[in-house]
Design a protein around this motif. Structure first.
Motif, mmCIF file in Angstrom:
data_model
loop_
_atom_site.group_PDB
_atom_site.id
_atom_site.type_symbol
_atom_site.label_atom_id
_atom_site.label_comp_id
_atom_site.label_asym_id
_atom_site.label_seq_id
_atom_site.Cartn_x
_atom_site.Cartn_y
_atom_site.Cartn_z
ATOM 1 N N ALA A 28 98.880 15.460 42.622
ATOM 2 C CA ALA A 28 99.350 16.338 41.747
ATOM 3 C C ALA A 28 98.627 17.859 41.947
ATOM 4 O O ALA A 28 99.225 18.687 41.935
ATOM 5 N N ARG A 29 97.371 17.693 42.501
ATOM 6 C CA ARG A 29 96.525 18.932 42.754
ATOM 7 C C ARG A 29 97.285 19.888 43.959
ATOM 8 O O ARG A 29 97.261 20.861 43.933
ATOM 9 N N VAL A 30 97.709 18.988 44.743
ATOM 10 C CA VAL A 30 98.028 19.633 45.996
ATOM 11 C C VAL A 30 99.645 19.792 46.093
ATOM 12 O O VAL A 30 99.873 20.781 46.565
ATOM 13 N N VAL A 31 100.393 19.431 45.354
ATOM 14 C CA VAL A 31 101.718 19.736 45.302
ATOM 15 C C VAL A 31 101.912 20.536 43.975
ATOM 16 O O VAL A 31 103.158 20.993 43.739
ATOM 17 N N VAL A 32 100.871 21.242 43.251
ATOM 18 C CA VAL A 32 100.941 21.881 41.917
ATOM 19 C C VAL A 32 101.921 22.977 41.970
ATOM 20 O O VAL A 32 102.819 23.435 40.995
ATOM 21 N N ARG A 33 102.032 23.847 43.194
ATOM 22 C CA ARG A 33 102.985 25.024 43.343
ATOM 23 C C ARG A 33 104.299 24.710 43.606
ATOM 24 O O ARG A 33 105.160 25.407 44.086
ATOM 25 N N HIS A 34 104.625 23.390 43.629
ATOM 26 C CA HIS A 34 105.996 22.768 44.199
ATOM 27 C C HIS A 34 106.812 22.303 43.189
ATOM 28 O O HIS A 34 106.475 21.006 43.005
ATOM 29 N N PRO A 35 107.554 22.845 42.268
ATOM 30 C CA PRO A 35 108.101 22.376 40.985
ATOM 31 C C PRO A 35 108.848 20.871 41.194
ATOM 32 O O PRO A 35 108.750 19.853 40.557
ATOM 33 N N PHE A 36 109.658 20.676 42.316
ATOM 34 C CA PHE A 36 110.442 19.806 42.626
ATOM 35 C C PHE A 36 109.446 18.534 42.888
ATOM 36 O O PHE A 36 109.422 17.367 42.458
ATOM 37 N N LEU A 37 108.497 18.703 43.693
ATOM 38 C CA LEU A 37 107.462 17.726 44.053
ATOM 39 C C LEU A 37 106.667 17.258 42.755
ATOM 40 O O LEU A 37 106.341 16.037 42.575
ATOM 41 N N VAL A 38 106.223 18.363 41.742
ATOM 42 C CA VAL A 38 105.620 17.933 40.614
ATOM 43 C C VAL A 38 106.312 17.147 39.854
ATOM 44 O O VAL A 38 105.896 15.967 39.319
ATOM 45 N N ARG A 39 107.864 17.402 39.729
ATOM 46 C CA ARG A 39 108.778 16.554 38.954
ATOM 47 C C ARG A 39 108.735 15.163 39.414
ATOM 48 O O ARG A 39 108.845 14.044 38.848
ATOM 49 N N ARG A 40 109.034 15.232 40.763
ATOM 50 C CA ARG A 40 109.191 13.760 41.368
ATOM 51 C C ARG A 40 107.956 12.654 41.098
ATOM 52 O O ARG A 40 107.885 11.762 41.030
ATOM 53 N N LEU A 41 106.652 13.341 41.534
ATOM 54 C CA LEU A 41 105.362 12.825 41.199
ATOM 55 C C LEU A 41 105.318 12.342 39.623
ATOM 56 O O LEU A 41 104.804 11.314 39.222
ATOM 57 N N ARG A 42 105.894 13.125 38.568
ATOM 58 C CA ARG A 42 105.881 12.903 37.325
ATOM 59 C C ARG A 42 106.949 11.720 37.032
ATOM 60 O O ARG A 42 106.414 10.740 36.273
ATOM 61 N N GLU A 43 107.779 11.895 37.576
ATOM 62 C CA GLU A 43 108.843 10.746 37.496
ATOM 63 C C GLU A 43 108.441 9.274 38.036
ATOM 64 O O GLU A 43 108.656 8.194 37.401
ATOM 65 N N TRP A 44 107.570 9.395 39.046
ATOM 66 C CA TRP A 44 107.112 8.215 39.719
ATOM 67 C C TRP A 44 106.195 7.533 38.639
ATOM 68 O O TRP A 44 106.019 6.223 38.438
ATOM 69 N N SER A 45 105.128 8.405 38.042
ATOM 70 C CA SER A 45 104.397 7.885 36.929
ATOM 71 C C SER A 45 105.185 7.317 35.806
ATOM 72 O O SER A 45 104.839 6.423 35.297
ATOM 73 N N LEU A 46 106.491 7.781 35.496
ATOM 74 C CA LEU A 46 107.242 7.184 34.463
ATOM 75 C C LEU A 46 107.629 5.702 35.032
ATOM 76 O O LEU A 46 107.793 4.890 34.245
ATOM 77 N N PHE A 47 108.177 6.016 36.132
ATOM 78 C CA PHE A 47 108.722 4.544 36.546
ATOM 79 C C PHE A 47 107.754 3.569 36.723
ATOM 80 O O PHE A 47 108.047 2.267 36.320
ATOM 81 N N ARG A 48 106.729 4.133 36.980
ATOM 82 C CA ARG A 48 105.324 3.001 37.301
ATOM 83 C C ARG A 48 105.186 2.390 35.691
ATOM 84 O O ARG A 48 104.968 1.433 35.328
ATOM 85 N N ALA A 49 105.059 3.274 34.743
ATOM 86 C CA ALA A 49 104.893 2.956 33.244
ATOM 87 C C ALA A 49 106.122 1.931 32.706
ATOM 88 O O ALA A 49 105.656 1.066 32.209
ATOM 89 N N VAL A 50 107.140 2.235 33.091
ATOM 90 C CA VAL A 50 108.367 1.295 32.740
ATOM 91 C C VAL A 50 108.000 0.024 33.558
ATOM 92 O O VAL A 50 108.219 -1.226 32.773
#
Length: 152
Positions: free
Chosen positions: A73-95
């Motif tokens: 997350a720290r390294v992709v912070v300036r790349h909105p698409f990558l931030v969203r993909r990482l966030r979605e992987w976190s949601l996928f993991r939670a589910v």
């Protein structure tokens, strides 16, 4: 590179994919940061999202996920698409791991995540997507997954 071999960014993309596949865990963040500094930002993000998807899928159930996701997350912070993909992987993991999650987050997610989840997740997530998934394909996939769970 000769013109016959294709554009230089294609060669860099292929080289990045190989490097990202082989990188040691300790050097991963530095390499991702270097790839994202490439003069072709679209190509660089494409290489990194492939890497992110591969690593996230492998680390998803592992305890190492948290530390990896925070560093990524720290390294992709300036790349909105990558931030969203990482966030979605976190949601996928939670589910997938039956950690706390909110149905509204799943319904607000991308088609990519909804389809990934609809292919086989918790019955609660499948029910949400079967009823309210964004596309007909997502709803049908979730319904089929629910049916397989009931029949299996």
């Amino acid at each position: 590179m000769d013109a016959e071999d294709g554009p230089a960014e294609h060669a860099r993309f292929a080289a990045y994919l190989v490097a990202l596949e082989q990188v040691a865990d300790a050097d991963e963040i530095e390499l991702v940061d270097g790839v994202l500094a490439d003069p072709d930002p679209v190509m660089a993000r494409a290489a990194v999202v492939r890497h992110l998807d591969r690593r996230a899928a492998r680390l998803c159930p592992e305890p190492a996920w948290e530390e990896w996701a925070e560093a990524m997350a720290r390294v992709v912070v300036r790349h909105p698409f990558l931030v969203r993909r990482l966030r979605e992987w976190s949601l996928f993991r939670a589910v997938a791991l039956r950690l706390p999650w909110h149905p509204g987050d799943l319904l607000a997610s991308s088609d990519w995540l909804q389809l990934q989840t609809a292919a086989g997740a918790s019955p609660e997530a499948l029910g949400v997507l079967a009823e309210s998934g964004r596309t007909k394909r997502i709803r049908n996939t979730a319904r089929a997954s629910l049916t397989r769970r009931v029949e299996g």
